[in-house]
Write a protein that holds these residues in place. Structure first.
Motif, PDB file in Angstrom:
ATOM      1  N   LEU A  46       0.830  -1.199   0.000  1.00 48.01           N
ATOM      2  CA  LEU A  46       0.000   0.000   0.000  1.00 48.01           C
ATOM      3  C   LEU A  46       0.868   1.255   0.000  1.00 48.01           C
ATOM      4  O   LEU A  46       0.554   2.244  -0.648  1.00 48.01           O
ATOM      5  N   THR A  47       1.989   1.205   0.721  1.00 52.26           N
ATOM      6  CA  THR A  47       2.888   2.357   0.790  1.00 52.26           C
ATOM      7  C   THR A  47       3.598   2.584  -0.534  1.00 52.26           C
ATOM      8  O   THR A  47       3.631   3.709  -1.055  1.00 52.26           O
ATOM      9  N   PHE A  48       4.165   1.518  -1.107  1.00 52.37           N
ATOM     10  CA  PHE A  48       5.031   1.690  -2.268  1.00 52.37           C
ATOM     11  C   PHE A  48       4.314   1.550  -3.602  1.00 52.37           C
ATOM     12  O   PHE A  48       4.829   2.010  -4.623  1.00 52.37           O
ATOM     13  N   LYS A  49       3.142   0.921  -3.626  1.00 56.78           N
ATOM     14  CA  LYS A  49       2.423   0.769  -4.890  1.00 56.78           C
ATOM     15  C   LYS A  49       1.063   1.459  -4.883  1.00 56.78           C
ATOM     16  O   LYS A  49       0.581   1.874  -5.927  1.00 56.78           O
ATOM     17  N   GLY A  50       0.406   1.561  -3.713  1.00 54.37           N
ATOM     18  CA  GLY A  50      -0.874   2.247  -3.648  1.00 54.37           C
ATOM     19  C   GLY A  50      -2.062   1.342  -3.911  1.00 54.37           C
ATOM     20  O   GLY A  50      -1.945   0.113  -3.950  1.00 54.37           O
ATOM     21  N   ALA A  51      -3.230   1.960  -4.117  1.00 54.13           N
ATOM     22  CA  ALA A  51      -4.478   1.249  -4.383  1.00 54.13           C
ATOM     23  C   ALA A  51      -4.858   1.432  -5.848  1.00 54.13           C
ATOM     24  O   ALA A  51      -4.656   2.501  -6.423  1.00 54.13           O
ATOM     25  N   CYS A  52      -5.424   0.396  -6.443  1.00 55.14           N
ATOM     26  CA  CYS A  52      -5.642   0.364  -7.891  1.00 55.14           C
ATOM     27  C   CYS A  52      -7.109   0.100  -8.218  1.00 55.14           C
ATOM     28  O   CYS A  52      -7.717  -0.841  -7.690  1.00 55.14           O
ATOM     29  N   PHE A  53      -7.684   0.913  -9.115  1.00 54.57           N
ATOM     30  CA  PHE A  53      -9.072   0.757  -9.559  1.00 54.57           C
ATOM     31  C   PHE A  53      -9.100   0.867 -11.079  1.00 54.57           C
ATOM     32  O   PHE A  53      -8.446   1.740 -11.654  1.00 54.57           O
ATOM     33  N   ALA A  54      -9.854  -0.014 -11.738  1.00 56.65           N
ATOM     34  CA  ALA A  54      -9.890  -0.003 -13.203  1.00 56.65           C
ATOM     35  C   ALA A  54     -11.282  -0.343 -13.702  1.00 56.65           C
ATOM     36  O   ALA A  54     -11.982  -1.192 -13.123  1.00 56.65           O
ATOM     37  N   LEU A  55     -11.686   0.317 -14.782  1.00 53.96           N
ATOM     38  CA  LEU A  55     -12.980   0.080 -15.424  1.00 53.96           C
ATOM     39  C   LEU A  55     -12.772   0.054 -16.931  1.00 53.96           C
ATOM     40  O   LEU A  55     -12.031   0.876 -17.474  1.00 53.96           O
ATOM     41  N   LYS A  78      -3.734  -6.833 -11.341  1.00 56.13           N
ATOM     42  CA  LYS A  78      -2.879  -7.889 -10.815  1.00 56.13           C
ATOM     43  C   LYS A  78      -1.404  -7.562 -11.062  1.00 56.13           C
ATOM     44  O   LYS A  78      -0.578  -7.599 -10.146  1.00 56.13           O
ATOM     45  N   GLU A  79      -1.084  -7.236 -12.305  1.00 54.88           N
ATOM     46  CA  GLU A  79       0.320  -7.105 -12.676  1.00 54.88           C
ATOM     47  C   GLU A  79       0.929  -5.769 -12.281  1.00 54.88           C
ATOM     48  O   GLU A  79       2.147  -5.628 -12.239  1.00 54.88           O
ATOM     49  N   TYR A  80       0.091  -4.776 -11.972  1.00 53.47           N
ATOM     50  CA  TYR A  80       0.635  -3.517 -11.485  1.00 53.47           C
ATOM     51  C   TYR A  80       1.449  -3.756 -10.214  1.00 53.47           C
ATOM     52  O   TYR A  80       2.506  -3.157 -10.012  1.00 53.47           O
ATOM     53  N   TYR A  81       0.990  -4.670  -9.378  1.00 53.07           N
ATOM     54  CA  TYR A  81       1.686  -4.948  -8.115  1.00 53.07           C
ATOM     55  C   TYR A  81       2.917  -5.825  -8.307  1.00 53.07           C
ATOM     56  O   TYR A  81       3.661  -6.081  -7.364  1.00 53.07           O
ATOM     57  N   GLN A  82       3.133  -6.281  -9.527  1.00 53.04           N
ATOM     58  CA  GLN A  82       4.335  -7.046  -9.828  1.00 53.04           C
ATOM     59  C   GLN A  82       5.444  -6.173 -10.406  1.00 53.04           C
ATOM     60  O   GLN A  82       6.546  -6.644 -10.646  1.00 53.04           O
ATOM     61  N   THR A  83       5.157  -4.898 -10.620  1.00 47.50           N
ATOM     62  CA  THR A  83       6.196  -3.986 -11.087  1.00 47.50           C
ATOM     63  C   THR A  83       7.104  -3.631  -9.920  1.00 47.50           C
ATOM     64  O   THR A  83       6.672  -3.632  -8.769  1.00 47.50           O
TER      65      THR A  83
END
Length: 587
Positions: A46-55, A78-83
């Motif tokens: 949550l600190t280093f990547k944040g929260a993600c919303f997509a439509l 899903k893959e945003y958190y793998q960066t």
């Protein structure tokens, strides 16, 4: 129909959010909209990547709009958190969306005669620390609400023709290169964001939207209310929306933390017994001028991993650092039983490194050297199929390996193979993948790399096919190369023009001509003659291609004309005897 409600509160020092969403087919038979929301419960993420919303709103006139919208939102969240943690939000999202767009575009053009349109609008919101970042293409919308005022952040990518007819001008999967609208705004406690498809924005007036968002107390209930209102107003499309409220912003700016990540020092040379971020060094596995591999043990879980460190020789080389960081991202994106797993780390790092699963075994190169030659065909083909499975996993994710060789493949004790190196991998969809490659030295290993790579041109998937076919040739021929050892001495295009393919059957007599022709096609220096997919190569290696069989018959006639004329003469001699015998019977 999908309705989601969630309250997330991690700590007083971190971002706190509430959100709700809904997606519904409305009056249509199928729902081509899709939504995805991901707010990590893990404090580090949550600190280093944040929260993600997509439509996403799949284009209804395209045959595969539903698959495109679902793929886009699920893959992104899903893959945003793998960066890598060290990548900015914008860099992470734009690289990821480039790969997703490339995959959808490729799917749309996969079949020459039966094309399907994998097209979708896409809007994503990433909330991190004290900033909201957004990424948008198409005519779905993103609104920002503050102090009673609702403002549209996104721009509708539509074209108006004669009359009032509007057409979508941009979408994911529409072109090989994506044109995104990107932006960011500083957030405050109490801010709200609305992502919605045109099933909402086209049937609820902006002033009504503003009034409803202003009065919202339960975001999930408000999402349902807006859906119902759009349908009551005559919405003839799918209706989807996400509502997000910022309850509290992070009290610490991430600027200093990001600077720290981008400037992580290289680890010193490690020795047995040393500890690094809770990992104890068991032994050194590999060392070169470019990197170091250590077997380490997690002091908490007692699980063993391989820790890869960059070489101190490149401490001031920003391009090298970027490639090293990208290796971890690529490994995290690829999931296959034939590819080594990169471990997602959840605790802060003091140095630049990454972790992989530990694979007890030896390289395929070392194993092959110890085997009697040639290998049994059944053994060799199973090895080739496993390598092909690993490569297919790369290609499925839009990645090209570019340095496949036996030394980069692990042979495990149970006979399984795993590809273990990501150092030369490039991602399809990024600009450089189809540009001349810029490297200090030739990419890959001369014996296995496509000559097009070594001459500075990217042949994409066909380059990996060349490497796979070369390895297959080596395994079946008993250690030889398709063009002999001379290939390693080639430096220019004219050098490669002088090369001639060596028939594998001269090294292994059991290899039939049709199998040899498949290997030759796999390593053809002419890209127009080489296979375009791994599945085509595998098919021709496992069953005779009729074209190659026909070629074999023609070759036999050509190479043994005496036998041909002898058989033909025998046929006419027997025919003459039959005619004479029938003639005598009639007398």
């Amino acid at each position: 129909m999908q309705a989601i409600r969630k309250d997330i509160q991690v700590s007083a020092a971190q971002l706190q959010l509430q959100y709700g969403g809904v997606t519904d087919a409305g009056i249509k038979l199928a729902n081509e909209d899709a939504i995805a929301m991901e707010v990590p419960g893990d404090a580090h993420l949550l600190t280093f990547k944040g929260a993600c919303f997509a439509l996403a709103d799949g284009v209804s006139t395209a045959e595969a709009g539903q698959q495109a919208s679902v793929t886009a939102v699920q893959r992104f969240c899903k893959e945003y958190y793998q960066t890598p943690d060290s990548w900015s939000v914008s860099y992470s999202a734009q690289q990821l969306l480039a790969t997703i767009n490339n995959e959808l575009y490729a799917l749309s053009h996969q079949f020459t005669y039966e094309q399907k349109g994998y097209l979708t609008t896409f809007t994503a919101l990433v909330l991190k620390s004290q900033t909201a970042y957004f990424f948008h293409v198409g005519d779905s919308r993103l609104y920002h609400w503050r102090a009673g005022v609702l403002s549209q952040l996104s721009v509708d990518h539509t074209t108006t023709l004669s009359g009032q007819r509007q057409f979508l001008a941009r979408a994911l999967g529409m072109d090989a290169k994506i044109e995104l609208q990107t932006g960011s705004v500083k957030i405050e406690a109490g801010d709200r964001f609305l992502l919605c498809s045109d099933g909402i924005s086209d049937f609820i007036r902006p002033d009504i939207l503003q009034a409803v968002v202003t009065k919202a107390s339960d975001l999930a209930a408000t999402a349902q209310q807006l859906k119902t209102q759009a349908l009551a107003n005559g919405a003839d499309d799918n209706v989807s929306l996400i509502l997000v409220e910022v309850s509290a912003v992070a009290t610490q700016s991430l600027e200093d933390l990001s600077e720290h990540l981008n400037r992580l020092p290289f680890p010193p040379a490690l020795s047995v017994g040393m500890k690094l971020d809770g990992y104890k060094v068991i032994k050194e596995l590999f060392a070169s001028s470019r990197s170091h591999l250590y077997l380490v043990e997690d002091e908490e879980s007692l699980i063993q991993f391989v820790l890869k460190c960059p070489s101190l020789n490149y401490e001031d080389d920003t391009a090298y650092i970027d490639r090293f960081v990208r290796e971890e991202w690529i490994g995290l994106r690829i999931s296959s039983e034939y590819v080594v797993s990169v471990i997602r780390q959840t605790r802060p790092r003091s140095f630049l490194y990454y972790l992989m699963e530990y694979l007890p075994g030896q390289s395929l190169e070392s194993w092959f050297e110890q085997q009697p030659k040639p290998l049994k065909p059944a053994v060799a083909i199973q090895l080739v199929k496993q390598i092909a499975g690993g490569l297919t996993a790369f290609h499925r994710m839009g990645a090209i390996h570019q340095d496949l060789k036996p030394g980069n493949i692990m042979y495990l004790s149970d006979g399984r193979l795993k590809i273990v190196d990501f150092g030369s991998v490039f991602i399809a969809g990024l600009a450089e993948i189809y540009s001349p490659l810029q490297h200090e030295a030739a990419l890959g290993t001369a014996a296995y790399s496509d000559p097009h790579y070594l001459l500075g041109h990217n042949s994409g998937v066909q380059g990996d096919i060349y490497a796979l076919a070369t390895i297959a040739y080596e395994l079946f021929s008993g250690g030889h190369l398709p063009y002999g050892n001379a290939v390693e001495e080639c430096r220019t295009a004219s050098d490669y023009d002088k090369l001639r393919y060596h028939n594998a059957s001269q090294f292994n007599a059991v290899i039939p001509t049709w199998f040899d022709r498949a290997l030759q096609k796999g390593v053809s220096l002419d890209l127009s003659q080489r296979y375009h997919s791994i599945s085509q190569l595998l098919t021709d290696l496992q069953q005779p291609n009729p074209a190659f069989l026909h070629e074999e018959v023609k070759q036999e006639h050509k190479t043994n004309p005496l036998l041909f004329w002898q058989l033909l003469s025998s046929f006419w001699f027997i025919t003459l005897l039959l005619v004479v015998w029938l003639f005598l019977l009639r007398r």
